[in-house]
Every structure is written in structure tokens, then in C-alpha cells.
Design a protein around this motif. Structure first.
Motif, PDB file in Angstrom:
ATOM      1  N   THR A  90       0.826  -1.209   0.000  1.00  9.68           N
ATOM      2  CA  THR A  90       0.000   0.000   0.000  1.00  9.68           C
ATOM      3  C   THR A  90       0.858   1.256   0.000  1.00  9.68           C
ATOM      4  N   GLY A  91       0.468   2.219  -0.823  1.00  3.67           N
ATOM      5  CA  GLY A  91       1.168   3.492  -0.865  1.00  3.67           C
ATOM      6  C   GLY A  91       0.838   4.252  -2.133  1.00  3.67           C
ATOM      7  N   VAL A  92       1.411   5.412  -2.246  1.00  9.77           N
ATOM      8  CA  VAL A  92       1.311   6.185  -3.487  1.00  9.77           C
ATOM      9  C   VAL A  92       2.486   5.787  -4.365  1.00  9.77           C
ATOM     10  N   TYR A  93       2.177   5.388  -5.570  1.00 10.87           N
ATOM     11  CA  TYR A  93       3.202   4.938  -6.512  1.00 10.87           C
ATOM     12  C   TYR A  93       3.504   6.053  -7.502  1.00 10.87           C
ATOM     13  N   PHE A  94       4.776   6.354  -7.640  1.00  6.45           N
ATOM     14  CA  PHE A  94       5.246   7.410  -8.531  1.00  6.45           C
ATOM     15  C   PHE A  94       6.128   6.802  -9.616  1.00  6.45           C
ATOM     16  N   CYS A  95       6.005   7.301 -10.831  1.00  9.29           N
ATOM     17  CA  CYS A  95       7.009   6.969 -11.833  1.00  9.29           C
ATOM     18  C   CYS A  95       7.950   8.161 -11.984  1.00  9.29           C
ATOM     19  N   ALA A  96       9.178   7.854 -12.326  1.00  7.21           N
ATOM     20  CA  ALA A  96      10.217   8.876 -12.383  1.00  7.21           C
ATOM     21  C   ALA A  96      11.166   8.574 -13.532  1.00  7.21           C
ATOM     22  N   ALA A  97      11.817   9.612 -14.037  1.00  4.30           N
ATOM     23  CA  ALA A  97      12.761   9.461 -15.135  1.00  4.30           C
ATOM     24  C   ALA A  97      14.059  10.171 -14.801  1.00  4.30           C
ATOM     25  N   ALA A 110      16.723  10.952  -5.371  1.00  2.00           N
ATOM     26  CA  ALA A 110      17.333  12.251  -5.666  1.00  2.00           C
ATOM     27  C   ALA A 110      17.976  12.302  -7.043  1.00  2.00           C
ATOM     28  N   TYR A 111      18.282  11.165  -7.631  1.00  2.63           N
ATOM     29  CA  TYR A 111      18.936  11.155  -8.934  1.00  2.63           C
ATOM     30  C   TYR A 111      17.954  11.258 -10.098  1.00  2.63           C
ATOM     31  N   TYR A 112      16.679  11.225  -9.803  1.00  3.50           N
ATOM     32  CA  TYR A 112      15.657  11.299 -10.855  1.00  3.50           C
ATOM     33  C   TYR A 112      15.190  12.749 -10.997  1.00  3.50           C
ATOM     34  N   SER A 113      15.241  13.252 -12.226  1.00  2.00           N
ATOM     35  CA  SER A 113      14.935  14.660 -12.467  1.00  2.00           C
ATOM     36  C   SER A 113      13.451  14.922 -12.700  1.00  2.00           C
ATOM     37  N   PHE A 114      12.726  13.906 -13.147  1.00  2.00           N
ATOM     38  CA  PHE A 114      11.337  14.113 -13.542  1.00  2.00           C
ATOM     39  C   PHE A 114      10.441  13.097 -12.826  1.00  2.00           C
TER      40      PHE A 114
END
Length: 125
Positions: A90-97, A110-114
Motif C-alpha cells: 500500500t502506498g502512493v506509486y510514482f514513476c520517475a525518469a 534524488a537522482y531522478y529529475s522528472f
């Protein structure tokens, strides 16, 4: 680069969900696309990543064997297939680039800019 996450919901333990992350604005082959999640009062944690430069997938130990990250043929959408879900997922799922990430950086937010806006996944017991 813009990311749009979707597909979350309320499910029971043992069920499956598939999250989608639509990307736009030019994620080249050197980009890593990853999924992170954040539970209430906890830090954001790494879930899975597709490292574009090496075309490899990487998973947190807690989801290995249950979750699968993949891309569509156009490489504009990243999926996270989640099977055998547990309440602790359970949680909020984020995608990152992030561009040109080395292996040691993949699991560090911290290494993901977007970042996308997040989609809520709730697994009831």
C-alpha cells in the motif's frame, strides 16, 4: 519530460494491478524509468526500474518475483504489473525518469529529475 501515472486502486490481498506511466517530451534510450512508492509517514522507496542504457530491469527485494516492469513497443509507456499484492504494498506509486544513471543511483530518488503525480494503491487484508 512529462510523466503521467495511472492505474491505482483498492484491491484485496492476493489480487493484481497494472500501473501505467505515460511519458512525453523526449525520454531517449539513455533514460531510466523507475517506480517508487511512499506509504504514510515513510520515506519514498524504490520499487523497480528499467535502465534504458543497458536495457535491463531492476527490482527491490520486497517485490522481486511478484512485480514486473515493462515498456510498450513505442517505448512511450512504462508498465508495472503487480501480482500477489500484500497490504504492505500500500502506498502512493510514482514513476520517475532520470538520464544516464549509473547502477548505484537507480534506487535513489534524488537522482531522478522528472516525476509523475502519483497513483494510490491500497491493498486490504
Amino acid at each position: 519530460v512529462q510523466l503521467q501515472a495511472s492505474g491505482g486502486g483498492l484491491v484485496q490481498a492476493g489480487d493484481s494491478l497494472r500501473l501505467s506511466c505515460a511519458t512525453s517530451g523526449g525520454t531517449s534510450r539513455t533514460y531510466t524509468i523507475a517506480w517508487f512508492r511512499q506509504a504514510p509517514d515513510k520515506e519514498r522507496e524504490f520499487v523497480a526500474a528499467f535502465r534504458g542504457s543497458s536495457r535491463t530491469t531492476h527490482y527491490a527485494d520486497s517485490v522481486k518475483g511478484r512485480f514486473t516492469i515493462s515498456r510498450d513497443n513505442t517505448e512511450n509507456t512504462m508498465f508495472l504489473q503487480m501480482n500477489s499484492l500484500k497490504p504492505e504494498d500500500t502506498g502512493v506509486y510514482f514513476c520517475a525518469a532520470g538520464d544516464r544513471l549509473i547502477l548505484s543511483s537507480l534506487r535513489v530518488p534524488a537522482y531522478y529529475s522528472f516525476w509523475g503525480q502519483g497513483t494510490q494503491v491500497t491493498v486490504s487484508s
